[in-house]
Design a protein around this motif. Structure first.
Motif, PDB file in Angstrom:
ATOM      1  N   ALA A 236       0.829  -1.215   0.000  1.00 29.82           N
ATOM      2  CA  ALA A 236       0.000   0.000   0.000  1.00 29.82           C
ATOM      3  C   ALA A 236       0.859   1.259   0.000  1.00 29.82           C
ATOM      4  O   ALA A 236       0.409   2.319  -0.461  1.00 29.82           O
ATOM      5  CB  ALA A 236      -0.936   0.004   1.199  1.00 29.82           C
ATOM      6  N   GLU A 237       2.095   1.146   0.492  1.00 33.42           N
ATOM      7  CA  GLU A 237       2.984   2.303   0.490  1.00 33.42           C
ATOM      8  C   GLU A 237       3.330   2.744  -0.919  1.00 33.42           C
ATOM      9  O   GLU A 237       3.568   3.925  -1.172  1.00 33.42           O
ATOM     10  CB  GLU A 237       4.268   1.977   1.277  1.00 33.42           C
ATOM     11  N   PHE A 238       3.366   1.797  -1.853  1.00 34.82           N
ATOM     12  CA  PHE A 238       3.672   2.146  -3.238  1.00 34.82           C
ATOM     13  C   PHE A 238       2.537   2.956  -3.869  1.00 34.82           C
ATOM     14  O   PHE A 238       2.779   3.795  -4.730  1.00 34.82           O
ATOM     15  CB  PHE A 238       3.925   0.880  -4.058  1.00 34.82           C
ATOM     16  N   GLU A 239       1.305   2.691  -3.426  1.00 34.30           N
ATOM     17  CA  GLU A 239       0.172   3.441  -3.944  1.00 34.30           C
ATOM     18  C   GLU A 239       0.260   4.920  -3.568  1.00 34.30           C
ATOM     19  O   GLU A 239      -0.264   5.788  -4.272  1.00 34.30           O
ATOM     20  CB  GLU A 239      -1.143   2.859  -3.423  1.00 34.30           C
ATOM     21  N   LYS A 240       0.932   5.204  -2.455  1.00 35.31           N
ATOM     22  CA  LYS A 240       1.073   6.594  -2.025  1.00 35.31           C
ATOM     23  C   LYS A 240       2.026   7.379  -2.924  1.00 35.31           C
ATOM     24  O   LYS A 240       2.117   8.606  -2.807  1.00 35.31           O
ATOM     25  CB  LYS A 240       1.545   6.644  -0.569  1.00 35.31           C
ATOM     26  N   ASP A 241       2.744   6.669  -3.792  1.00 33.58           N
ATOM     27  CA  ASP A 241       3.627   7.338  -4.756  1.00 33.58           C
ATOM     28  C   ASP A 241       2.863   7.866  -5.968  1.00 33.58           C
ATOM     29  O   ASP A 241       3.466   8.465  -6.865  1.00 33.58           O
ATOM     30  CB  ASP A 241       4.705   6.363  -5.251  1.00 33.58           C
ATOM     31  N   THR A 242       1.571   7.639  -6.024  1.00 32.48           N
ATOM     32  CA  THR A 242       0.788   8.022  -7.196  1.00 32.48           C
ATOM     33  C   THR A 242       0.872   9.526  -7.426  1.00 32.48           C
ATOM     34  O   THR A 242       0.493  10.319  -6.572  1.00 32.48           O
ATOM     35  CB  THR A 242      -0.686   7.623  -7.022  1.00 32.48           C
ATOM     36  N   ARG A 243       1.374   9.912  -8.621  1.00 29.51           N
ATOM     37  CA  ARG A 243       1.506  11.331  -8.938  1.00 29.51           C
ATOM     38  C   ARG A 243       0.208  11.876  -9.510  1.00 29.51           C
ATOM     39  O   ARG A 243      -0.259  12.946  -9.098  1.00 29.51           O
ATOM     40  CB  ARG A 243       2.651  11.537  -9.939  1.00 29.51           C
ATOM     41  N   ILE A 244      -0.362  11.163 -10.486  1.00 26.90           N
ATOM     42  CA  ILE A 244      -1.648  11.542 -11.067  1.00 26.90           C
ATOM     43  C   ILE A 244      -2.452  10.274 -11.320  1.00 26.90           C
ATOM     44  O   ILE A 244      -1.897   9.178 -11.380  1.00 26.90           O
ATOM     45  CB  ILE A 244      -1.507  12.341 -12.379  1.00 26.90           C
ATOM     46  N   ILE A 245      -3.758  10.451 -11.492  1.00 26.35           N
ATOM     47  CA  ILE A 245      -4.659   9.341 -11.815  1.00 26.35           C
ATOM     48  C   ILE A 245      -5.389   9.706 -13.098  1.00 26.35           C
ATOM     49  O   ILE A 245      -6.125  10.690 -13.142  1.00 26.35           O
ATOM     50  CB  ILE A 245      -5.670   9.097 -10.681  1.00 26.35           C
ATOM     51  N   LEU A 246      -5.153   8.937 -14.146  1.00 29.39           N
ATOM     52  CA  LEU A 246      -5.856   9.142 -15.408  1.00 29.39           C
ATOM     53  C   LEU A 246      -7.122   8.300 -15.373  1.00 29.39           C
ATOM     54  O   LEU A 246      -7.061   7.073 -15.376  1.00 29.39           O
ATOM     55  CB  LEU A 246      -4.965   8.740 -16.586  1.00 29.39           C
ATOM     56  N   VAL A 456       1.102  12.877 -18.695  1.00 34.88           N
ATOM     57  CA  VAL A 456       2.198  11.912 -18.527  1.00 34.88           C
ATOM     58  C   VAL A 456       3.543  12.623 -18.718  1.00 34.88           C
ATOM     59  O   VAL A 456       4.487  12.432 -17.933  1.00 34.88           O
ATOM     60  CB  VAL A 456       2.066  10.743 -19.530  1.00 34.88           C
ATOM     61  N   GLU A 457       3.610  13.450 -19.735  1.00 35.91           N
ATOM     62  CA  GLU A 457       4.857  14.179 -19.982  1.00 35.91           C
ATOM     63  C   GLU A 457       5.119  15.230 -18.906  1.00 35.91           C
ATOM     64  O   GLU A 457       6.276  15.557 -18.617  1.00 35.91           O
ATOM     65  CB  GLU A 457       4.818  14.817 -21.367  1.00 35.91           C
ATOM     66  N   TRP A 458       4.060  15.753 -18.295  1.00 39.95           N
ATOM     67  CA  TRP A 458       4.232  16.668 -17.161  1.00 39.95           C
ATOM     68  C   TRP A 458       4.928  15.961 -16.002  1.00 39.95           C
ATOM     69  O   TRP A 458       5.836  16.523 -15.377  1.00 39.95           O
ATOM     70  CB  TRP A 458       2.875  17.200 -16.713  1.00 39.95           C
ATOM     71  N   VAL A 459       4.517  14.738 -15.741  1.00 37.97           N
ATOM     72  CA  VAL A 459       5.176  13.950 -14.691  1.00 37.97           C
ATOM     73  C   VAL A 459       6.631  13.680 -15.077  1.00 37.97           C
ATOM     74  O   VAL A 459       7.538  13.753 -14.234  1.00 37.97           O
ATOM     75  CB  VAL A 459       4.426  12.628 -14.437  1.00 37.97           C
ATOM     76  N   ALA A 464      10.227  14.982  -9.526  1.00 31.49           N
ATOM     77  CA  ALA A 464      10.167  15.222  -8.084  1.00 31.49           C
ATOM     78  C   ALA A 464       9.001  16.137  -7.735  1.00 31.49           C
ATOM     79  O   ALA A 464       8.235  15.883  -6.802  1.00 31.49           O
ATOM     80  CB  ALA A 464      11.475  15.840  -7.597  1.00 31.49           C
ATOM     81  N   GLY A 465       8.817  17.193  -8.506  1.00 30.17           N
ATOM     82  CA  GLY A 465       7.784  18.174  -8.203  1.00 30.17           C
ATOM     83  C   GLY A 465       6.376  17.677  -8.405  1.00 30.17           C
ATOM     84  O   GLY A 465       5.428  18.258  -7.870  1.00 30.17           O
ATOM     85  N   SER A 466       6.196  16.587  -9.180  1.00 27.71           N
ATOM     86  CA  SER A 466       4.850  16.104  -9.464  1.00 27.71           C
ATOM     87  C   SER A 466       4.150  15.545  -8.234  1.00 27.71           C
ATOM     88  O   SER A 466       2.948  15.291  -8.268  1.00 27.71           O
ATOM     89  CB  SER A 466       4.885  15.038 -10.566  1.00 27.71           C
ATOM     90  N   THR A 467       4.880  15.379  -7.138  1.00 28.96           N
ATOM     91  CA  THR A 467       4.243  14.921  -5.900  1.00 28.96           C
ATOM     92  C   THR A 467       3.353  15.997  -5.286  1.00 28.96           C
ATOM     93  O   THR A 467       2.594  15.717  -4.358  1.00 28.96           O
ATOM     94  CB  THR A 467       5.305  14.515  -4.866  1.00 28.96           C
ATOM     95  N   ILE A 468       3.432  17.205  -5.822  1.00 29.97           N
ATOM     96  CA  ILE A 468       2.702  18.333  -5.229  1.00 29.97           C
ATOM     97  C   ILE A 468       1.188  18.144  -5.291  1.00 29.97           C
ATOM     98  O   ILE A 468       0.444  18.718  -4.498  1.00 29.97           O
ATOM     99  CB  ILE A 468       3.122  19.650  -5.925  1.00 29.97           C
ATOM    100  N   LEU A 469       0.708  17.332  -6.239  1.00 34.79           N
ATOM    101  CA  LEU A 469      -0.734  17.118  -6.366  1.00 34.79           C
ATOM    102  C   LEU A 469      -1.267  16.079  -5.376  1.00 34.79           C
ATOM    103  O   LEU A 469      -2.482  15.908  -5.266  1.00 34.79           O
ATOM    104  CB  LEU A 469      -1.079  16.677  -7.795  1.00 34.79           C
ATOM    105  N   GLN A 470      -0.379  15.389  -4.695  1.00 33.74           N
ATOM    106  CA  GLN A 470      -0.821  14.370  -3.749  1.00 33.74           C
ATOM    107  C   GLN A 470      -1.496  15.017  -2.541  1.00 33.74           C
ATOM    108  O   GLN A 470      -1.028  16.020  -2.014  1.00 33.74           O
ATOM    109  CB  GLN A 470       0.367  13.528  -3.276  1.00 33.74           C
ATOM    110  N   SER A 471      -2.595  14.432  -2.127  1.00 29.22           N
ATOM    111  CA  SER A 471      -3.314  14.939  -0.960  1.00 29.22           C
ATOM    112  C   SER A 471      -2.784  14.283   0.311  1.00 29.22           C
ATOM    113  O   SER A 471      -2.446  13.091   0.329  1.00 29.22           O
ATOM    114  CB  SER A 471      -4.808  14.638  -1.100  1.00 29.22           C
TER     115      SER A 471
END
Length: 521
Positions: A236-246, A456-459, A464-471
């Motif tokens: 479940a810790e790997f799921e927390k790495d999710t940057r975006i959800i399409l 996808v290309e934004w990520v 590193a910065g793409s984690t900013i969208l994570q809640s």
């Protein structure tokens, strides 16, 4: 042998120095999911990226920059070996609790089957120095192969993607709320304006879905994954790495509900520019003076398995409309009765190309998500025969928007189908409403596929910065996220205060009325 395969793939992957190396995992045994994912795979490849697709579905001649690795044995186990129990009509009779539990078990079984496959072993045997720049995974199979891949390749940015549209399926990885009072669960056949009882049950369905994944499914998957890598962190810790959800969603074509900023709506991403029809269909469609009606139940519910009685009822209804040409996707060569002259049977239909033709006037469908999206995109009214899963929700929305009629395929009667066809083919309001909905769906800043590729290309541009969208909601407990840890003490406090007030009032009344006190004694 695997060394040679890895070296060949390495050479292919480094052939375009400007492209990123992308691992795309599609472990969902459903042709519709593959159709949706394939558009993104091929779209990324066309942009110059190198896509390694670890998938239960593969194509023999993919475009340049796409390399398939097959996860074999999954389809065989789910469908072919157990075809006698794959009864979609029986599944349609299950309660939402049972359906959600069945999909949970599907995730666990799918993980178990995938981990036994040679395809997954091929990937895990890649050289340690090989790197992927991003991993895209259909999260409906859970953090199984994706967790092993993330660990193997140094935890590159992770993107969750699915051909499904249910926001409640994203709650463990996006931190989203389940808005039980607003939107029916994807397995619940209820209207948007739910009664109190429906809202009560919907609350239970939504939270059961979230809690069962968090505390049951992930634990089972974790045990399976540890058989391959005992030292891996909890999956479940790997799921927390999710940057975006399409997500295969779009507000215009489904019930509107709030979404987290990491959820990117790319609904209809699979819809491509229509191609010219095959000669046989082209001749029929263009010569149908009063229009064509397409009948297709998708990839899972086969028309040839409807049974003799249902097939006869459908053909009897079609026979009542000699002025219309019917095209029926029917997967067998044999029919229990003679086929009317105005009915053309074909084992496969180019659905998107047919819906795009101006002479296609009506779509009789199982109300699957991709089919519903394509009908709306092309402006074709719908008669829906929902069977299971989200199909009820899809057609309920269309009925609410005045672009469809809903019937029961399990209890189909020719008279009901005749009435529905008559209404949708003669009442201009259905076509006008669908034309307006189609206009709204098409009126987007960019095509859904282009939007998906951009993100996808934004990520890739911002690993590193793409984690900013994570809640932060993904890091707190279920109790805290829904404020139950606040609500429960408040209710208890209110109950205690009320209890004290009742006692005080009782004492005061007794003092003012001694006779009442004596009487009580």
């Amino acid at each position: 042998m695997w060394h040679l395969s890895a070296l060949v793939l390495l050479a292919v992957a480094t052939g375009n120095c400007l492209g990123a190396n992308i691992l795309y995992i599609d472990g969902v045994a459903s042709p519709s999911h593959f159709i949706w994912h394939r558009s993104l795979m091929y779209g990324l490849a066309a942009k110059g990226h190198n896509v390694t697709a670890l998938s239960v579905d593969v194509e023999a001649n993919p475009p340049p920059n796409v390399h398939f690795i097959k996860i074999e044995g999954v389809y065989e186990a789910f469908y072919e070996e157990h075809s006698d129990v794959t009864d979609f009509f029986a599944m349609g009779e299950l309660s939402p609790f049972s359906m959600l539990s069945m999909f949970n078990e599907y995730m666990v079984t799918g993980c178990e089957l995938a981990l036994k496959s040679k395809g997954v072993q091929v990937l895990l045997n890649y050289p340690d120095e090989f790197k992927f720049d991003v991993i895209i995974n259909d999260f409906l199979v859970g953090p199984c192969v994706s967790a092993l891949a993330q660990q193997k390749f140094g935890r590159p940015p992770y993107i969750a993607a699915t051909g499904f549209h249910g926001l409640t399926t994203t709650t463990p990885i996006s931190g989203a709320y389940s808005y039980s009072g607003m939107i029916p669960n994807h397995e619940f056949d209820a209207p948007e304006s739910m009664s109190y009882r429906e809202r009560f049950m919907n609350f239970l369905y939504n939270h059961w879905e979230e809690l069962s994944k968090t505390f049951q499914v992930y634990h089972k998957i974790d045990k399976l994954v540890r058989q391959i890598n005992p030292d891996i962190p909890y999956v479940a810790e790997f799921e927390k790495d999710t940057r975006i959800i399409l997500l295969n969603s779009y507000p215009v074509i489904q019930y509107s509900e709030p979404a987290m900023p990491s959820v990117i709506s790319v609904g209809g991403m699979q819809i491509i520019k229509s191609k010219e029809l095959p000669d046989d269909l082209k001749s029929i469609v263009e010569n149908a003076k009063q229009g064509v009606i397409l009948f297709s139940l998708g990839t899972n519910v086969r028309s040839d398995l409807l049974g003799k009685d249902r097939i006869i009822e459908i053909l009897n209804a079609m026979r009542k409309f000699p002025q219309y040409q019917f095209l029926w996707k029917f997967e067998s060569d044999s029919m229990p009765v003679e086929v009317p002259k105005n009915v053309y049977i074909r084992k496969w239909m180019p659905q998107n190309d047919l819906l795009a033709h101006p002479n296609l006037k009506l779509f009789i469908t199982h109300s699957g998500l991709l089919s519903t999206q394509e009908a709306i995109w092309h402006g074709v009214p719908i008669i829906g025969f929902p069977v299971f899963a989200d199909q009820h929700k899809n057609i309920n929305y269309c009925v609410q928007m005045g672009v469809a009629k809903k019937l029961s395929i399990s209890k189909i009667k020719s008279n009901d189908l005749v009435t529905a066809v008559q209404q949708l083919m003669t009442d201009q309001r259905y076509r006008d409403n669908m034309a307006q909905l189609s206009k709204l769906f098409r009126d987007q800043k960019e095509p859904p596929l282009e939007r998906a590729i951009w993100w996808v290309e934004w990520v890739l541009r911002n690993p590193a910065g793409s984690t900013i969208l994570q809640s932060n909601a993904i890091n707190i407990s279920w109790l805290a996220k829904y404020s139950f840890d606040v609500i429960i003490p408040l209710v208890m406090l209110a109950a205690a205060v009320l209890h004290v007030l009742v006692k005080v009032v009782s004492v005061v009344l007794c003092r003012k009325n001694p006779s009442r006190k004596a009487k009580r004694e």
